[in-house]
Design a protein around this motif. Structure first.
Motif, PDB file in Angstrom:
ATOM      1  N   VAL A 149       1.795  -2.466  -5.768  1.00 58.42           N
ATOM      2  CA  VAL A 149       2.232  -3.549  -4.534  1.00 58.42           C
ATOM      3  C   VAL A 149       3.233  -4.413  -5.231  1.00 58.42           C
ATOM      4  N   LYS A 150       3.123  -4.958  -6.083  1.00 58.24           N
ATOM      5  CA  LYS A 150       4.130  -6.000  -6.717  1.00 58.24           C
ATOM      6  C   LYS A 150       5.481  -5.295  -6.539  1.00 58.24           C
ATOM      7  N   THR A 151       5.772  -4.179  -7.176  1.00 58.78           N
ATOM      8  CA  THR A 151       6.959  -3.416  -7.195  1.00 58.78           C
ATOM      9  C   THR A 151       7.356  -3.235  -5.638  1.00 58.78           C
ATOM     10  N   ALA A 152       6.776  -3.010  -4.716  1.00 58.53           N
ATOM     11  CA  ALA A 152       7.094  -2.720  -3.343  1.00 58.53           C
ATOM     12  C   ALA A 152       7.617  -4.158  -2.523  1.00 58.53           C
ATOM     13  N   VAL A 153       6.950  -5.087  -3.086  1.00 58.81           N
ATOM     14  CA  VAL A 153       6.868  -6.340  -2.453  1.00 58.81           C
ATOM     15  C   VAL A 153       8.463  -7.021  -3.055  1.00 58.81           C
ATOM     16  N   SER A 154       8.583  -6.693  -4.217  1.00 55.53           N
ATOM     17  CA  SER A 154       9.719  -7.001  -5.260  1.00 55.53           C
ATOM     18  C   SER A 154      11.104  -6.233  -4.532  1.00 55.53           C
ATOM     19  N   GLN A 155      10.756  -4.946  -4.056  1.00 54.05           N
ATOM     20  CA  GLN A 155      12.010  -4.350  -3.488  1.00 54.05           C
ATOM     21  C   GLN A 155      12.381  -4.601  -2.197  1.00 54.05           C
ATOM     22  N   ALA A 156      11.245  -4.810  -1.207  1.00 53.07           N
ATOM     23  CA  ALA A 156      11.713  -5.332  -0.340  1.00 53.07           C
ATOM     24  C   ALA A 156      12.255  -6.807  -0.131  1.00 53.07           C
ATOM     25  N   GLU A 157      11.747  -7.872  -0.942  1.00 51.64           N
ATOM     26  CA  GLU A 157      12.557  -8.885  -1.110  1.00 51.64           C
ATOM     27  C   GLU A 157      14.130  -8.887  -1.506  1.00 51.64           C
ATOM     28  N   ALA A 158      14.235  -7.764  -2.418  1.00 53.60           N
ATOM     29  CA  ALA A 158      15.857  -7.544  -2.936  1.00 53.60           C
ATOM     30  C   ALA A 158      16.545  -6.974  -1.692  1.00 53.60           C
ATOM     31  N   GLY A 159      15.897  -6.490  -0.542  1.00 50.67           N
ATOM     32  CA  GLY A 159      16.760  -6.120   0.619  1.00 50.67           C
ATOM     33  C   GLY A 159      16.441  -4.375   0.789  1.00 50.67           C
ATOM     34  N   ALA A 160      15.614  -3.995   0.133  1.00 53.34           N
ATOM     35  CA  ALA A 160      15.250  -2.438   0.509  1.00 53.34           C
ATOM     36  C   ALA A 160      14.851  -2.321   1.929  1.00 53.34           C
ATOM     37  N   ASP A 161      15.385  -1.405   2.529  1.00 52.60           N
ATOM     38  CA  ASP A 161      15.085  -1.054   3.932  1.00 52.60           C
ATOM     39  C   ASP A 161      13.782  -0.240   4.237  1.00 52.60           C
ATOM     40  N   ILE A 162      13.604   0.581   3.292  1.00 52.70           N
ATOM     41  CA  ILE A 162      12.465   1.644   3.103  1.00 52.70           C
ATOM     42  C   ILE A 162      11.828   1.684   1.970  1.00 52.70           C
ATOM     43  N   ILE A 163      10.373   1.529   1.842  1.00 54.85           N
ATOM     44  CA  ILE A 163       9.675   1.680   0.646  1.00 54.85           C
ATOM     45  C   ILE A 163       9.110   3.179   0.536  1.00 54.85           C
ATOM     46  N   ALA A 164       9.442   3.714  -0.533  1.00 49.53           N
ATOM     47  CA  ALA A 164       9.021   5.179  -0.828  1.00 49.53           C
ATOM     48  C   ALA A 164       8.146   5.302  -1.955  1.00 49.53           C
ATOM     49  N   PRO A 165       6.981   4.976  -1.988  1.00 43.07           N
ATOM     50  CA  PRO A 165       6.016   5.076  -3.177  1.00 43.07           C
ATOM     51  C   PRO A 165       5.816   6.571  -3.523  1.00 43.07           C
ATOM     52  N   SER A 166       5.818   6.980  -4.738  1.00 44.24           N
ATOM     53  CA  SER A 166       5.922   8.120  -5.196  1.00 44.24           C
ATOM     54  C   SER A 166       4.804   8.449  -6.442  1.00 44.24           C
ATOM     55  N   ASN A 167       3.837   7.696  -6.348  1.00 44.94           N
ATOM     56  CA  ASN A 167       2.898   7.514  -7.656  1.00 44.94           C
ATOM     57  C   ASN A 167       1.747   8.679  -7.550  1.00 44.94           C
ATOM     58  N   MET A 168       1.365   8.757  -6.258  1.00 42.64           N
ATOM     59  CA  MET A 168       0.205   9.576  -5.854  1.00 42.64           C
ATOM     60  C   MET A 168      -1.123   9.081  -6.380  1.00 42.64           C
ATOM     61  N   MET A 169      -1.168   7.682  -6.296  1.00 45.31           N
ATOM     62  CA  MET A 169      -2.420   7.170  -6.790  1.00 45.31           C
ATOM     63  C   MET A 169      -3.301   7.158  -5.185  1.00 45.31           C
ATOM     64  N   ASP A 170      -4.633   7.304  -5.292  1.00 45.31           N
ATOM     65  CA  ASP A 170      -5.276   7.275  -4.165  1.00 45.31           C
ATOM     66  C   ASP A 170      -5.317   5.872  -3.522  1.00 45.31           C
ATOM     67  N   GLY A 171      -5.011   5.731  -2.147  1.00 49.58           N
ATOM     68  CA  GLY A 171      -5.141   4.574  -1.581  1.00 49.58           C
ATOM     69  C   GLY A 171      -3.686   3.610  -1.674  1.00 49.58           C
ATOM     70  N   PHE A 172      -2.754   4.309  -2.313  1.00 51.05           N
ATOM     71  CA  PHE A 172      -1.462   3.613  -2.511  1.00 51.05           C
ATOM     72  C   PHE A 172      -0.564   3.103  -1.232  1.00 51.05           C
ATOM     73  N   VAL A 173      -0.704   3.958  -0.321  1.00 49.10           N
ATOM     74  CA  VAL A 173      -0.197   3.620   1.153  1.00 49.10           C
ATOM     75  C   VAL A 173      -1.023   2.295   1.555  1.00 49.10           C
ATOM     76  N   ALA A 174      -1.998   2.263   2.000  1.00 49.56           N
ATOM     77  CA  ALA A 174      -2.968   1.329   2.421  1.00 49.56           C
ATOM     78  C   ALA A 174      -2.759   0.015   1.402  1.00 49.56           C
TER      79      ALA A 174
END
Length: 326
Positions: A149-174
């Motif tokens: 979550v910290k990574t995704a928020v940091s990437q969005a703050e930097a200006g990323a248009d789309i977040i693409a989580p690739s880790n395959m942890m259960d519940g990562f999208v939620a």
């Protein structure tokens, strides 16, 4: 012959113009997403030995690369960071001056219309090479979600248009959807690696991203290549948790899965044409065994025909160039 009844299907194959007119599947430059490996330092353009024609690029050389990508008509890139320093919790993934965050800001300043997709994972940033927090030799699910979550928020703050989580942890999208929304990024979509198999075809990528696990493997969180129904369960969970787009990875050996996901879900489907699939064609073409252009374009066409709306591929620039030529 007068007594034989049969269909004359060859009528629609008689000429190049006829074949083009009835062609069912078409490739366009905007179908492709180009992966970029960003390294620290200056004046670095390191060809990846197991992926001829693919490079690690330092930030100072990114401008020319983005100009080329735009001129070829590509609309999106996906960023992977290759940091100099790593630690047990992948700090480089979520700090403000992380390599992907820096690259994102540079690209959005230079080409604001180009879509920047941030790969959201920890494996490139951890000293153990796994995609989450490791305790007693096992990747822990819930503690890993907090860092993702910290990574995704940091990437969005930097200006990323789309977040693409690739880790395959259960519940990562939620978890990531909740984190993005609470941080004010309600309009940033999630392109989920919903169906990611534990595949031997990832080998060259691990050289490119310097992300090979230092012990064990990733089979406890990536999917068994033998499973088909599990893919639908994974994709269903991600859709229910808030995914906007679904990735199937790899592509070429999983065309049946791409079609299953396309048939089952009313959301954009992205196929990841992975490093090993790229390298197989490259190696065979370098040895003169196959026609690279014809084989690569046939492969990409098969992926789109299977149901992919978009394709993440290291052939994106070549394919766009070949399309321009024809």
């Amino acid at each position: 012959m007068d007594q034989i009844q049969f269909k004359r299907h060859r009528r629609l194959r008689k000429s190049a113009a006829m074949r083009a007119m009835v062609r069912e599947t078409h490739l366009h430059a905007e179908d492709f997403i180009y992966p970029l490996f960003i390294v620290e330092g200056e004046n670095k353009r390191n060809e990846i030995s197991s992926m001829p024609g693919a490079f690690q690029i330092s930030l100072d050389l990114l401008k020319d690369e983005i100009d080329e990508i735009k001129n070829l008509g590509l609309k999106a890139v996906i960023l992977f960071g290759v940091p100099d320093e790593k630690d047990s919790c992948g700090t480089g993934a979520y700090i403000d001056e992380g390599i992907v965050q820096q690259a994102t800001r540079l690209i959005k300043e230079q080409a604001p219309e180009l879509l920047v997709i941030a790969d959201t994972c920890l494996c490139e940033y951890t000293d153990h090479g796994h995609c989450g927090v490791v305790e007693e030799g096992y990747v822990q699910n819930d503690p890993s979600l907090e860092l993702l979550v910290k990574t995704a928020v940091s990437q969005a703050e930097a200006g990323a248009d789309i977040i693409a989580p690739s880790n395959m942890m259960d519940g990562f999208v939620a978890a990531i959807r909740k984190g993005l929304d609470e941080a004010g990024f309600l309009e940033v979509p999630i392109m989920s690696y919903a169906v990611k198999y534990s595949s031997a075809f990832y080998g060259p990528f691990r050289e490119a991203a310097n992300s090979a696990p230092q012990f064990g493997d990733r089979k406890t969180y990536q999917m068994d290549p033998a499973n088909r129904l599990e893919a639908l369960r994974e994709a269903q969970s991600d859709m229910e948790e808030g995914a906007d787009m679904l990735i199937v990875k790899p592509a070429l050996s999983y065309l049946d899965i791409i079609r299953d996901v396309r048939n089952e879900f009313n959301a954009p489907v992205i196929a990841y044409n992975v490093s090993g699939e790229y390298s197989l064609i490259k190696a065979a073409s370098i040895n003169g065994w196959i026609d690279e252009k014809a084989t690569a374009m046939e492969m990409l066409t098969s992926i789109k025909r299977a149901g992919a709306d978009m394709i993440i591929t290291y052939y994106a620039k070549d394919a766009a160039r070949w399309l321009q030529e024809t």
